[in-house]
Design a protein around this motif. Sequence first.
Motif, PDB file in Angstrom:
ATOM      1  N   ARG A  19      33.148 -11.337 -19.987  1.00  0.00           N
ATOM      2  CA  ARG A  19      31.722 -11.032 -19.900  1.00  0.00           C
ATOM      3  C   ARG A  19      31.006 -11.708 -21.052  1.00  0.00           C
ATOM      4  O   ARG A  19      31.369 -11.513 -22.216  1.00  0.00           O
ATOM      5  N   SER A  79      23.373 -11.092 -19.182  1.00  0.00           N
ATOM      6  CA  SER A  79      24.825 -11.092 -19.217  1.00  0.00           C
ATOM      7  C   SER A  79      25.371 -11.863 -18.022  1.00  0.00           C
ATOM      8  O   SER A  79      24.688 -12.032 -17.013  1.00  0.00           O
ATOM      9  N   GLN A  81      28.924 -11.621 -15.914  1.00  0.00           N
ATOM     10  CA  GLN A  81      30.235 -11.063 -15.645  1.00  0.00           C
ATOM     11  C   GLN A  81      31.016 -12.071 -14.822  1.00  0.00           C
ATOM     12  O   GLN A  81      30.591 -12.443 -13.724  1.00  0.00           O
TER      13      GLN A  81
END
Length: 122
Positions: A19, A79, A81
């Motif tokens: 991540r 972010s 992932q």
Amino acid sequence: QVQLVESGGGSVQAGGSLRLSCAASGSIFRINVMGWYRQAPGKQRELVALMSSGGRTNYADSVKGRFTVSRGNAKNTVSLQMNSLKPEDTAVYYCYAVVVVATIGRKEYDYWGQGTQVTVSS
């Protein structure tokens, strides 16, 4: 005026997950687009995933179904992932943002982070 700081890169075996996170700071009025590009050795920088302020996403075909881009609870964060990683995902990953700066005129500029290395071994 605006700084992007990435974190979360590293090394992982194929099939694993990582991540990445990015935080923007500085003279920010609004972030219109935020997301990620990557550059592998000997190759051009390429789009990985972007998210607009309205929540629209754009993914590279090579990562669809494996990677998810999201904006954080803090407005100026994003972010990535990354699941089911493959050796061909090995690259330096760059945070990218299209920012309207909080200065007179409120012009829009592109900003880049310093990059974070992701290495996937087979």
